[in-house]
Motif scaffolding. Sequence first.
Motif, PDB file in Angstrom:
ATOM      1  N   CYS A 114       0.834  -1.209   0.000  1.00  0.00           N
ATOM      2  CA  CYS A 114       0.000   0.000   0.000  1.00  0.00           C
ATOM      3  C   CYS A 114       0.867   1.258   0.000  1.00  0.00           C
ATOM      4  CB  CYS A 114      -0.913   0.016   1.224  1.00  0.00           C
ATOM      5  SG  CYS A 114      -2.256  -1.150   1.149  1.00  0.00           S
ATOM      6  N   SER A 115       1.910   1.250   0.804  1.00  0.00           N
ATOM      7  CA  SER A 115       2.800   2.410   0.877  1.00  0.00           C
ATOM      8  C   SER A 115       3.479   2.667  -0.459  1.00  0.00           C
ATOM      9  CB  SER A 115       3.859   2.194   1.961  1.00  0.00           C
ATOM     10  OG  SER A 115       3.262   1.992   3.213  1.00  0.00           O
ATOM     11  N   VAL A 116       3.983   1.614  -1.077  1.00  0.00           N
ATOM     12  CA  VAL A 116       4.672   1.762  -2.359  1.00  0.00           C
ATOM     13  C   VAL A 116       3.698   2.229  -3.437  1.00  0.00           C
ATOM     14  CG1 VAL A 116       5.834   0.488  -4.212  1.00  0.00           C
ATOM     15  CG2 VAL A 116       6.542   0.157  -1.836  1.00  0.00           C
ATOM     16  N   PHE A 117       2.521   1.597  -3.518  1.00  0.00           N
ATOM     17  CA  PHE A 117       1.548   1.981  -4.541  1.00  0.00           C
ATOM     18  C   PHE A 117       1.074   3.428  -4.355  1.00  0.00           C
ATOM     19  CE2 PHE A 117       0.103  -2.683  -5.151  1.00  0.00           C
ATOM     20  CZ  PHE A 117       1.160  -2.900  -6.023  1.00  0.00           C
ATOM     21  N   LEU A 118       0.802   3.802  -3.116  1.00  0.00           N
ATOM     22  CA  LEU A 118       0.345   5.171  -2.860  1.00  0.00           C
ATOM     23  C   LEU A 118       1.421   6.176  -3.247  1.00  0.00           C
ATOM     24  CD1 LEU A 118      -1.802   7.090  -1.753  1.00  0.00           C
ATOM     25  CD2 LEU A 118      -0.763   6.808   0.495  1.00  0.00           C
ATOM     26  N   ASN A 119       2.656   5.918  -2.832  1.00  0.00           N
ATOM     27  CA  ASN A 119       3.742   6.842  -3.162  1.00  0.00           C
ATOM     28  C   ASN A 119       4.036   6.856  -4.655  1.00  0.00           C
ATOM     29  OD1 ASN A 119       5.002   8.248  -0.740  1.00  0.00           O
ATOM     30  ND2 ASN A 119       4.678   6.186   0.020  1.00  0.00           N
ATOM     31  N   ALA A 120       3.915   5.707  -5.322  1.00  0.00           N
ATOM     32  CA  ALA A 120       4.116   5.678  -6.771  1.00  0.00           C
ATOM     33  C   ALA A 120       3.045   6.509  -7.467  1.00  0.00           C
ATOM     34  CB  ALA A 120       4.091   4.246  -7.285  1.00  0.00           C
ATOM     35  N   GLY A 121       1.806   6.398  -6.993  1.00  0.00           N
ATOM     36  CA  GLY A 121       0.719   7.180  -7.568  1.00  0.00           C
ATOM     37  C   GLY A 121       0.883   8.674  -7.357  1.00  0.00           C
ATOM     38  N   LEU A 122       1.573   9.036  -6.285  1.00  0.00           N
ATOM     39  CA  LEU A 122       1.811  10.454  -5.987  1.00  0.00           C
ATOM     40  C   LEU A 122       3.157  10.946  -6.511  1.00  0.00           C
ATOM     41  CD1 LEU A 122       0.486  10.455  -2.309  1.00  0.00           C
ATOM     42  CD2 LEU A 122      -0.694  11.306  -4.349  1.00  0.00           C
ATOM     43  N   ASN A 123       3.841  10.111  -7.315  1.00  0.00           N
ATOM     44  CA  ASN A 123       5.163  10.433  -7.868  1.00  0.00           C
ATOM     45  C   ASN A 123       6.184  10.764  -6.788  1.00  0.00           C
ATOM     46  OD1 ASN A 123       4.628   9.971 -10.589  1.00  0.00           O
ATOM     47  ND2 ASN A 123       3.742  12.010 -10.827  1.00  0.00           N
ATOM     48  N   LYS A 124       6.147   9.999  -5.708  1.00  0.00           N
ATOM     49  CA  LYS A 124       7.122  10.158  -4.621  1.00  0.00           C
ATOM     50  C   LYS A 124       8.040   8.940  -4.631  1.00  0.00           C
ATOM     51  CE  LYS A 124       4.345  13.195  -2.044  1.00  0.00           C
ATOM     52  NZ  LYS A 124       4.706  14.306  -1.313  1.00  0.00           N
ATOM     53  N   PRO A 125       9.158   9.000  -3.924  1.00  0.00           N
ATOM     54  CA  PRO A 125      10.091   7.861  -3.904  1.00  0.00           C
ATOM     55  C   PRO A 125       9.413   6.580  -3.405  1.00  0.00           C
ATOM     56  CG  PRO A 125      11.103   9.795  -2.893  1.00  0.00           C
ATOM     57  CD  PRO A 125       9.666  10.134  -3.154  1.00  0.00           C
ATOM     58  N   THR A 126       9.752   5.458  -4.045  1.00  0.00           N
ATOM     59  CA  THR A 126       9.131   4.177  -3.684  1.00  0.00           C
ATOM     60  C   THR A 126      10.124   3.174  -3.115  1.00  0.00           C
ATOM     61  OG1 THR A 126       9.404   3.397  -5.942  1.00  0.00           O
ATOM     62  CG2 THR A 126       7.289   4.407  -5.383  1.00  0.00           C
ATOM     63  N   SER A 127      11.316   3.600  -2.828  1.00  0.00           N
ATOM     64  CA  SER A 127      12.300   2.716  -2.207  1.00  0.00           C
ATOM     65  C   SER A 127      11.820   2.366  -0.798  1.00  0.00           C
ATOM     66  CB  SER A 127      13.660   3.413  -2.142  1.00  0.00           C
ATOM     67  OG  SER A 127      14.556   2.662  -1.371  1.00  0.00           O
ATOM     68  N   LEU A 128      11.900   1.088  -0.438  1.00  0.00           N
ATOM     69  CA  LEU A 128      11.378   0.659   0.861  1.00  0.00           C
ATOM     70  C   LEU A 128      12.067   1.329   2.041  1.00  0.00           C
ATOM     71  CD1 LEU A 128      10.764  -3.145   0.262  1.00  0.00           C
ATOM     72  CD2 LEU A 128       9.086  -1.304   0.370  1.00  0.00           C
ATOM     73  N   ASP A 129      13.273   1.845   1.841  1.00  0.00           N
ATOM     74  CA  ASP A 129      13.955   2.518   2.944  1.00  0.00           C
ATOM     75  C   ASP A 129      13.807   4.038   2.898  1.00  0.00           C
ATOM     76  OD1 ASP A 129      15.518   2.798   0.718  1.00  0.00           O
ATOM     77  OD2 ASP A 129      17.419   2.377   1.727  1.00  0.00           O
TER      78      ASP A 129
END
Length: 188
Positions: free
Chosen positions: A75-90
């Motif tokens: 959820c965190s990765v998908f949400l951040n990807a949708g908002l064009n924010k970094p998606t690296s787990l760290d």
Amino acid sequence: MVSDALAQVLGTVVISGVVIIVGAIVLNPTGTDIKNIGDLAVMLEPAFGTFANLVMGIAFLAAAFAAIMGNTGRCSVFLNAGLNKPTSLDSKNIRITAAVILIGAMAIAFAYGSSPIQLTYFSNVLTSIGTPTAGFFITRMIWRKDVSRGIKQPRALQICMTVSYVFYTALMLFALYRAVPNFLGSIM
């Protein structure tokens, strides 16, 4: 990441396998209903003896951990990807988003105040709706020409993904058709 994925997949396979075996061997012929996890552990006693409660406890703890960490991370990765924010787990964005999701889930769990089984059932119904929705967009994405620009399109993967998506969606619609009335009847 590979060890986390292996642990989650193997944990899910073991849990699913145990549940299917118990259902096929014990529950189906007797028509027994499971009301709680303890009922399932009792049914495992012929196979695991006095360790049945421990095995079920570890299995459900592993399932809960895998679900919480896997779903929260996705959820965190998908949400951040949708908002064009970094998606690296760290990355800081992922950690903050994951913390907000976990705090929100904890607040819902504590505020619910009723049987946690009903809350789990409700979350499964919502997952049954959300998973095909996400799968639709992933399946659409794999067929886009701009995604695989410069390389040969993976036809076998595209076909397998589409067939899997159609099958999964039909299975989930059937499950929802049976589950939603049961859920509504249990909360009213």
